[in-house]
Design a protein around this motif. Sequence first.
Motif, mmCIF file in Angstrom:
data_model
loop_
_atom_site.group_PDB
_atom_site.id
_atom_site.type_symbol
_atom_site.label_atom_id
_atom_site.label_comp_id
_atom_site.label_asym_id
_atom_site.label_seq_id
_atom_site.Cartn_x
_atom_site.Cartn_y
_atom_site.Cartn_z
ATOM 1 N N PHE A 43 0.828 -1.203 0.000
ATOM 2 C CA PHE A 43 0.000 0.000 0.000
ATOM 3 C C PHE A 43 0.866 1.258 0.000
ATOM 4 C CE2 PHE A 43 -2.688 3.135 2.309
ATOM 5 C CZ PHE A 43 -3.688 3.244 1.360
ATOM 6 N N SER A 44 1.807 1.315 0.910
ATOM 7 C CA SER A 44 2.814 2.374 0.900
ATOM 8 C C SER A 44 4.142 1.659 0.684
ATOM 9 C CB SER A 44 2.820 3.158 2.211
ATOM 10 O OG SER A 44 3.109 2.310 3.293
ATOM 11 N N PRO A 45 4.632 1.611 -0.547
ATOM 12 C CA PRO A 45 5.764 0.743 -0.882
ATOM 13 C C PRO A 45 6.907 0.833 0.119
ATOM 14 C CG PRO A 45 5.007 1.929 -2.816
ATOM 15 C CD PRO A 45 4.260 2.487 -1.644
ATOM 16 N N GLY A 46 7.300 -0.343 0.615
ATOM 17 C CA GLY A 46 8.383 -0.375 1.580
ATOM 18 C C GLY A 46 8.619 -1.770 2.126
ATOM 19 N N LEU A 47 9.488 -1.847 3.114
ATOM 20 C CA LEU A 47 9.871 -3.097 3.753
ATOM 21 C C LEU A 47 9.697 -2.958 5.255
ATOM 22 C CD1 LEU A 47 13.279 -3.541 1.905
ATOM 23 C CD2 LEU A 47 11.137 -4.661 1.326
ATOM 24 N N SER A 48 9.319 -4.058 5.920
ATOM 25 C CA SER A 48 9.157 -4.069 7.371
ATOM 26 C C SER A 48 9.814 -5.305 7.950
ATOM 27 C CB SER A 48 7.672 -4.105 7.766
ATOM 28 O OG SER A 48 6.994 -2.999 7.278
ATOM 29 N N TYR A 49 10.320 -5.178 9.172
ATOM 30 C CA TYR A 49 10.887 -6.311 9.890
ATOM 31 C C TYR A 49 10.460 -6.202 11.347
ATOM 32 C CZ TYR A 49 14.184 -9.408 12.169
ATOM 33 O OH TYR A 49 14.733 -10.401 12.933
ATOM 34 N N GLU A 50 9.992 -7.325 11.917
ATOM 35 C CA GLU A 50 9.579 -7.364 13.317
ATOM 36 C C GLU A 50 10.310 -8.502 14.017
ATOM 37 O OE1 GLU A 50 5.498 -7.345 16.010
ATOM 38 O OE2 GLU A 50 5.354 -7.627 13.862
ATOM 39 N N LEU A 51 10.876 -8.193 15.179
ATOM 40 C CA LEU A 51 11.622 -9.159 15.964
ATOM 41 C C LEU A 51 10.892 -9.399 17.278
ATOM 42 C CD1 LEU A 51 14.243 -10.790 16.596
ATOM 43 C CD2 LEU A 51 15.156 -8.664 17.553
ATOM 44 N N GLY A 52 10.482 -10.650 17.529
ATOM 45 C CA GLY A 52 9.832 -11.003 18.790
ATOM 46 C C GLY A 52 10.851 -11.065 19.910
ATOM 47 N N LEU A 53 10.583 -10.358 21.001
ATOM 48 C CA LEU A 53 11.510 -10.320 22.132
ATOM 49 C C LEU A 53 11.064 -11.218 23.269
ATOM 50 C CD1 LEU A 53 12.151 -6.473 22.318
ATOM 51 C CD2 LEU A 53 13.587 -8.217 21.255
ATOM 52 N N PHE A 54 9.833 -11.016 23.737
ATOM 53 C CA PHE A 54 9.262 -11.783 24.840
ATOM 54 C C PHE A 54 7.952 -12.371 24.354
ATOM 55 C CE2 PHE A 54 11.645 -8.264 26.890
ATOM 56 C CZ PHE A 54 12.648 -9.025 27.456
ATOM 57 N N LYS A 55 7.156 -12.939 25.268
ATOM 58 C CA LYS A 55 5.930 -13.611 24.858
ATOM 59 C C LYS A 55 4.942 -12.702 24.156
ATOM 60 C CE LYS A 55 3.259 -12.972 28.994
ATOM 61 N NZ LYS A 55 2.302 -13.576 29.865
ATOM 62 N N ASN A 56 4.949 -11.400 24.438
ATOM 63 C CA ASN A 56 3.993 -10.499 23.805
ATOM 64 C C ASN A 56 4.598 -9.125 23.521
ATOM 65 O OD1 ASN A 56 4.205 -9.698 26.430
ATOM 66 N ND2 ASN A 56 2.021 -9.734 26.869
ATOM 67 N N GLN A 57 5.913 -9.067 23.362
ATOM 68 C CA GLN A 57 6.589 -7.812 23.053
ATOM 69 C C GLN A 57 7.517 -7.994 21.872
ATOM 70 O OE1 GLN A 57 8.262 -5.876 26.551
ATOM 71 N NE2 GLN A 57 6.976 -7.191 27.811
ATOM 72 N N SER A 58 7.561 -6.970 21.038
ATOM 73 C CA SER A 58 8.433 -7.022 19.871
ATOM 74 C C SER A 58 8.933 -5.623 19.539
ATOM 75 C CB SER A 58 7.690 -7.609 18.672
ATOM 76 O OG SER A 58 6.723 -6.686 18.191
ATOM 77 N N VAL A 59 9.946 -5.577 18.712
ATOM 78 C CA VAL A 59 10.407 -4.324 18.127
ATOM 79 C C VAL A 59 10.269 -4.477 16.622
ATOM 80 C CG1 VAL A 59 11.981 -3.634 19.968
ATOM 81 C CG2 VAL A 59 12.815 -5.070 18.132
ATOM 82 N N SER A 60 9.915 -3.378 15.969
ATOM 83 C CA SER A 60 9.771 -3.437 14.520
ATOM 84 C C SER A 60 10.340 -2.180 13.894
ATOM 85 C CB SER A 60 8.295 -3.597 14.130
ATOM 86 O OG SER A 60 7.568 -2.442 14.487
ATOM 87 N N ALA A 62 10.373 -0.193 9.874
ATOM 88 C CA ALA A 62 9.830 -0.188 8.512
ATOM 89 C C ALA A 62 10.388 1.013 7.768
ATOM 90 C CB ALA A 62 8.306 -0.128 8.539
ATOM 91 N N LEU A 63 10.690 0.817 6.503
ATOM 92 C CA LEU A 63 11.165 1.886 5.642
ATOM 93 C C LEU A 63 10.234 1.956 4.447
ATOM 94 C CD1 LEU A 63 13.448 3.953 5.139
ATOM 95 C CD2 LEU A 63 14.604 2.182 3.822
ATOM 96 N N GLY A 64 9.591 3.101 4.254
ATOM 97 C CA GLY A 64 8.643 3.247 3.150
ATOM 98 C C GLY A 64 8.105 4.663 3.077
#
Length: 193
Positions: A43-60, A62-64
């Motif tokens: 939709f908005s051309p770009g790339l995303s990456y998400e890294l799971g840290l704990f059971k319900n927390q992550s860091v992400s 995105a460039l777009g």
Amino acid sequence: MKKLGMVILILWSVGVHSQINGVTEKGTGIVHLERHQFKLDLFSPGLSYELGLFKNQSVSTALGLGMATYEPGYVIGLALNNRYRYYHNFNRRVNKNKNVSGNSGNYIAAAQAIFFSQARLTTNITGPDDFNLGFYGMVYGIQRTYPKGFNFNAELGAGYYRGDGEPSGYGPLVGFTFGWVPTKRTSRKPVFD
């Protein structure tokens, strides 16, 4: 800036406290986020990456393409978006037999976005041509990943826009992405230890 640091510290503390005390999402095991999730945003051309840290927390990250609008005006161009997400409804989704794979859930997040002057398409802010713009705030979001890999993410929030050589101010953040997750996802059924 100090307030954003405090919010991140509180979210991190909640995660560590939950891990130490053995708090679980269901039964004796825990629901795991995807350890690594890569997404192509269409939709908005770009790339995303998400890294799971704990059971319900992550860091992400995105460039777009993105748009910033705050008190002095608007900017449209290339943006780097960073989030520290806390997914709050995995337990409820599992109890209702809903999909949690692909990090399908609702979250609150500390948010940061940087709009680069070199990749700006248009703006109505007067001033130097080479100003960068940063956003720091909080968002509430919904992310869903479907069996074929299609993914959508919608978020709404508010925060402080800091202009590099431009007036700073407060404003909203609205985000919507639609894309595809080419990486392998965990089973649609929740995974327990």
